[in-house]
Motif scaffolding. Structure first.
Motif, mmCIF file in Angstrom:
data_model
loop_
_atom_site.group_PDB
_atom_site.id
_atom_site.type_symbol
_atom_site.label_atom_id
_atom_site.label_comp_id
_atom_site.label_asym_id
_atom_site.label_seq_id
_atom_site.Cartn_x
_atom_site.Cartn_y
_atom_site.Cartn_z
ATOM 1 N N ASP A 71 0.826 -1.208 0.000
ATOM 2 C CA ASP A 71 0.000 0.000 0.000
ATOM 3 C C ASP A 71 0.861 1.259 0.000
ATOM 4 O O ASP A 71 0.464 2.299 -0.538
ATOM 5 N N ARG B 113 -7.487 7.282 -11.139
ATOM 6 C CA ARG B 113 -7.163 6.354 -10.057
ATOM 7 C C ARG B 113 -8.408 5.984 -9.252
ATOM 8 O O ARG B 113 -8.561 4.842 -8.804
ATOM 9 N N ALA C 50 -10.124 2.233 -8.818
ATOM 10 C CA ALA C 50 -10.336 1.632 -7.491
ATOM 11 C C ALA C 50 -11.766 1.151 -7.305
ATOM 12 O O ALA C 50 -12.068 0.473 -6.316
ATOM 13 N N TYR D 76 -14.738 3.386 -7.917
ATOM 14 C CA TYR D 76 -15.763 4.421 -7.803
ATOM 15 C C TYR D 76 -16.495 4.567 -9.135
ATOM 16 O O TYR D 76 -15.854 4.679 -10.196
ATOM 17 N N ASP E 141 -5.400 8.924 -1.527
ATOM 18 C CA ASP E 141 -4.996 7.546 -1.229
ATOM 19 C C ASP E 141 -5.948 6.904 -0.221
ATOM 20 O O ASP E 141 -6.300 5.721 -0.337
ATOM 21 N N ILE F 104 -9.088 5.860 -1.996
ATOM 22 C CA ILE F 104 -8.809 4.681 -2.818
ATOM 23 C C ILE F 104 -8.747 3.424 -1.948
ATOM 24 O O ILE F 104 -9.322 2.378 -2.287
ATOM 25 N N ARG F 105 -8.090 3.524 -0.821
ATOM 26 C CA ARG F 105 -7.993 2.359 0.080
ATOM 27 C C ARG F 105 -9.358 1.978 0.635
ATOM 28 O O ARG F 105 -9.658 0.784 0.800
ATOM 29 N N GLN G 20 -10.955 0.010 -2.165
ATOM 30 C CA GLN G 20 -10.305 -1.286 -2.368
ATOM 31 C C GLN G 20 -10.599 -2.257 -1.221
ATOM 32 O O GLN G 20 -10.729 -3.469 -1.445
#
Length: 459
Positions: free
Chosen positions: A20, A53, A57, A59, A139, A142-143, A146
């Protein structure tokens, strides 16, 4: 920020040791190396990179909004929304800005728009302000996707343009005025807080920005018919302007406290030795204590935290070497204390300038920041998670003497908190100056802290 006794050195972080972290670094590097200086580069390009990005991920297009205006196509931004499971509670907004201060290659040791790792630091323009936080927030979103994390409250991300420029299109202001539904939230997590390291890299303190001053420029102008310099007269536009500027220099706005600054100075008074510590206690008891003020105000940051400040920053006068000046002007930059107004500050400056000098408030007139409350629902998790990530490091509330995009959300009654997490050097890492840098370990440690904080507050 509070000057406290040095504490244990931070644990070393092996940057990019985890998958990560490697993913974060690619996002951060791409963002830093995208020139987003307003008028030179493109925030719109950076926002589009983030959007790509986000969609990768998971969205949907409906959750990702890219925005700009026809007259400012390169000053765009992005809003991303992750819906929560409980619509009865307010959303949380993660706010950052994509634009950076200009940087000239000939003045820098390294290319300001190439991320360079050297001696434990990342160097480039924006490595701190504000691409560190913007990358961390992107980030984090995104995490969340994910990990298929479903927050209880809706989480919104807004990365905007124009924070570093007074007259350019400002994304935060535009959103609050034109698309409030995109950013409306119960509270905002923003830049402005942070941590401080001593010269040896040891952690000293964490600060939470709870309130900020408002920046406002004023123009002082003196005019005169002029004439030949061989026959000077007592009436001289330069002298009249100089007298007005000297009056501003000599004037001290009265000391005031908010809940935040009172808490800040109370903590500071315990940490600093005589004569400063006792003098702070006297000021807290009696803000009119001039002797105590003189002691505390030796520290320029404390001086600015106590009051509105105004200072001359630009001067222009005369039209010929051999002629009496027909016009002399100066820009006076004020940082207005919460609760005071632009009109009230203007009235005082007019009084100081006297009848021969006109004083006007420059456009745009920015809103006055609304001090947010020291809400335990926000401050509690900030401190609890800090104790986990940064043991024994004190957390103190502070009011910024500068200004951020947080001022634009007062009209929506959205309290804005500048969250801590990323520790800076005692010289502030070259922010707005040459060779901006961030300690690599501080960036990755701050990322872990901010992720945990956002997830906790979202839950």
């Amino acid at each position: 920020m509070v000057a406290l006794a040095p504490l244990a050195a931070p644990m070393a972080v092996q940057a990019q040791a985890r998958p990560d972290q490697k993913a974060f670094f690619t996002l951060y590097k791409e963002l830093v190396e995208t020139n987003t200086v307003v008028g030179q580069g493109s925030c719109t390009r950076a926002a589009q990179q983030i959007a790509t990005r986000m969609k990768a991920a998971g969205y949907p297009d409906s959750a990702v909004t890219l925005f700009s205006t026809p007259e400012h196509p390169d000053d765009g931004g992005i809003v991303v929304t992750l819906k929560g499971s409980d619509p009865s509670i307010g959303a949380m907004l993660l706010l950052g800005h994509l634009d950076v201060v200009a940087a000239k290659r000939e003045d820098w040791v390294r290319d300001p728009f190439k991320l360079v790792e050297e001696d434990g630091f990342y160097y480039a323009r924006g490595t701190v302000d504000d691409k560190a936080m913007s990358a961390v927030w992107a980030d984090t979103m995104i995490r969340f996707a994910q990990d298929k994390f479903t927050p209880r409250r809706t989480v919104k991300l807004a990365l905007t343009c124009g924070e570093e420029t007074t007259y350019a299109f400002n994304g935060a202001d535009w959103l609050a005025r034109n698309r409030p539904e995109l950013v409306r939230a119960e509270f905002v997590l923003n830049e402005g807080g942070g941590g401080r390291l001593d010269v040896n890299g040891r952690r000293q303190a964490l600060a939470v920005q709870v309130g900020e001053k408002a920046a406002q420029n004023f123009t002082f102008a003196a005019t005169n018919p002029g004439g030949h310099s061989s026959a000077p007269t007592p009436d001289n536009a330069i002298y009249e302007l100089a007298d007005a500027i000297k009056a501003v220099q000599a004037y001290e706005f009265p000391i005031k406290f908010t809940d935040t600054t009172r808490a800040f100075f109370a903590a500071t008074s315990q940490a600093l030795p005589a004569p400063t510590g006792p003098a702070i206690k006297r000021l807290l008891a009696n803000p009119a204590d001039a002797q105590a003020d003189a002691i505390v105000s030796r520290d320029k940051t404390m001086h600015s935290t106590l009051r509105t400040t105004c200072v001359a920053t630009l001067v222009n006068a005369g039209h010929a070497e051999n002629a009496l000046p027909q016009r002399a002007t100066a820009n006076v930059n004020c940082r207005i204390f919460p609760g005071e107004t632009v009109d009230g500050t203007l009235a005082k400056l007019k009084e100081l300038a006297g009848p021969k000098v006109t004083v006007t408030a420059n456009q745009p007139v920015r809103p006055i920041a609304v001090p947010p409350p020291l809400d335990p629902k926000i401050m509690g998790p900030i401190k609890t998670i800090a104790a986990k990530h940064f043991p024994n490091v004190p957390v103190v509330p502070m009011m910024s003497t500068g200004a951020t995009d947080g001022v634009f959300f007062g009209t929506l009654n959205m309290p804005v908190y500048g969250v801590p997490g990323i520790f800076l050097e005692s010289d502030l890492n070259g922010v707005h100056g040459l060779n901006e840098r961030v300690r690599v370990s501080a960036l990755y440690e701050g990322r872990d802290y901010l992720f945990d904080l956002a997830k906790t507050l979202a839950s």
